[in-house]
Motif scaffolding. Structure first.
Motif, PDB file in Angstrom:
ATOM      1  N   LEU A 155      97.943  -8.559  66.242  1.00 50.55           N
ATOM      2  CA  LEU A 155      96.499  -8.782  66.277  1.00 50.55           C
ATOM      3  C   LEU A 155      96.160 -10.196  66.737  1.00 50.55           C
ATOM      4  O   LEU A 155      95.091 -10.431  67.311  1.00 50.55           O
ATOM      5  CB  LEU A 155      95.900  -8.535  64.888  1.00 50.55           C
ATOM      6  N   GLN A 280      90.306 -13.172  62.553  1.00 49.70           N
ATOM      7  CA  GLN A 280      90.788 -11.797  62.712  1.00 49.70           C
ATOM      8  C   GLN A 280      91.301 -11.263  61.383  1.00 49.70           C
ATOM      9  O   GLN A 280      92.232 -11.812  60.805  1.00 49.70           O
ATOM     10  CB  GLN A 280      91.927 -11.765  63.740  1.00 49.70           C
ATOM     11  N   SER A 282      93.408  -8.622  59.194  1.00 47.63           N
ATOM     12  CA  SER A 282      94.605  -7.815  59.440  1.00 47.63           C
ATOM     13  C   SER A 282      94.807  -6.887  58.255  1.00 47.63           C
ATOM     14  O   SER A 282      95.096  -7.343  57.145  1.00 47.63           O
ATOM     15  CB  SER A 282      95.838  -8.713  59.628  1.00 47.63           C
TER      16      SER A 282
END
Length: 335
Positions: A155, A280, A282
């Motif tokens: 990611l 981000q 995860s």
């Protein structure tokens, strides 16, 4: 059979009926179950998504002992590990191949009527991965947790040729460290609150280890990296760690939230906008991440031989949870 149950009163091992596999399911006899940080957090009411009581055990491997109708991909006697999230297979996310963020997601060993801390369990055959002969049971216990940093690294857009900071030196942090090296990071600096964890980070190959409680922790990490961090993996996910993570990231850098946050945090949005930072989330992993985690273990790119620090039989699950929550251990296994 026996099964562990976590409730507000603690951890108990209770008698239960041996589950019979339904069509499309297999029955597995548990060989090893790891105690995750999420398990100890849930026990103490600190996990945002696990309600008590629950049947724990999602880091689990064992041997197939029976097959339900329609199961043809597996055989009795095979050694398997479990990809524990239980998707609906029908929602928008599942149809797009993002079953890990299924809109009706359940989770084996966390939000389900069964868990792997039991003599036997049943599970959908689509949740299984065969364990190669090269991996013994203790190593197999790390396929599931290793899949977490594998997913997180993907990611992040990869870490090859990049500087990396990892906040937190627990089991996931140390697996993230080894994953970053395996994928070609140029320098990897870790932070940890305790001196023991910082020493452990260095022994596992960190370029440097910084006191997470230091007032100038951000400056120390940047100095150790020689620059700002291209990618920051926050394996703690608290207010202090996310503040440090954003301070460490380069302009245009990425902060990946790997740990499960115990509560809401605030972020300096002007910094995020002006530095074009990417935050981000995860969430667990996908089947390819399990396949890759197995490859990393089989090839020796990731070595987990020093991560198991205590083992207990299922009958002593309460003591195992106490030990796992004590901070003295990396990974406690029920065997």
């Amino acid at each position: 059979m026996q099964r562990a149950i976590v409730s507000a009163g603690g951890v108990a091992v209770v008698d239960a009926e041996v589950p019979t596999p339904r069509p499309g399911e297999v029955q597995v006899r548990t060989a090893v179950a790891g105690i995750c940080g999420s398990d100890t957090h849930a026990l103490h009411g600190l996990h945002p998504f696990i309600e008590l009581p629950y049947a724990p055990g999602h880091e689990v491997s064992g041997t197939i002992s029976a097959l339900g109708d329609g199961v043809s991909a597996f055989q009795v006697g095979q050694r398997v590990t479990v990809e524990p999230f239980l998707p609906c297979w029908e929602c928008k996310q599942c149809r797009a191949g993002r079953q890990n963020i299924c809109e009706r997601l359940r989770f084996f060993g966390c939000a389900h009527d069964q868990g792997g801390m039991a003599d036997y369990f049943t599970i959908d055959q689509r949740r299984l991965h065969v364990i190669p002969d090269e991996l013994d049971w203790p190593a197999a216990a790390f396929i599931e947790p290793l899949s977490t940093p594998v997913h997180a690294a993907g990611l992040a857009g990869g870490v090859a040729g990049k500087t990396v900071a990892i906040l937190g030196a627990g089991p996931i942090g140390l697996l993230t460290l080894q994953t970053a090296w395996a994928y070609g990071a140029t320098r990897v600096v870790m932070t940890a609150r305790s001196a023991a964890n910082r020493e452990r980070a260095l022994s596992f190959g960190a370029s440097a280890a910084v006191d997470a409680t230091a007032d100038d922790a951000v400056e120390q990490v940047r100095d150790a990296l020689g620059e700002s961090a291209d990618v920051v993996f926050d394996c703690v996910a608290t207010q202090s760690s996310i503040t440090q993570a954003l301070g460490l990231a380069a302009k245009g850098g990425t902060v990946v939230v790997v740990g499960v946050p115990p509560a809401d945090v605030t972020i300096p949005l002007p910094l995020v906008q002006d530095s074009q930072l990417r935050i981000q989330g995860s969430a667990t992993y996908l089947p390819d991440d399990f396949t890759e985690a197995i490859r990393l273990l089989v090839t020796g790119a990731v070595d987990v031989s020093r991560l198991v620090s205590a083992t207990y039989p299922l009958s002593q699950a309460a003591s195992a949870f106490d030990d796992a929550a004590s901070g003295r251990h990396l990974k406690v296994l029920l065997v």
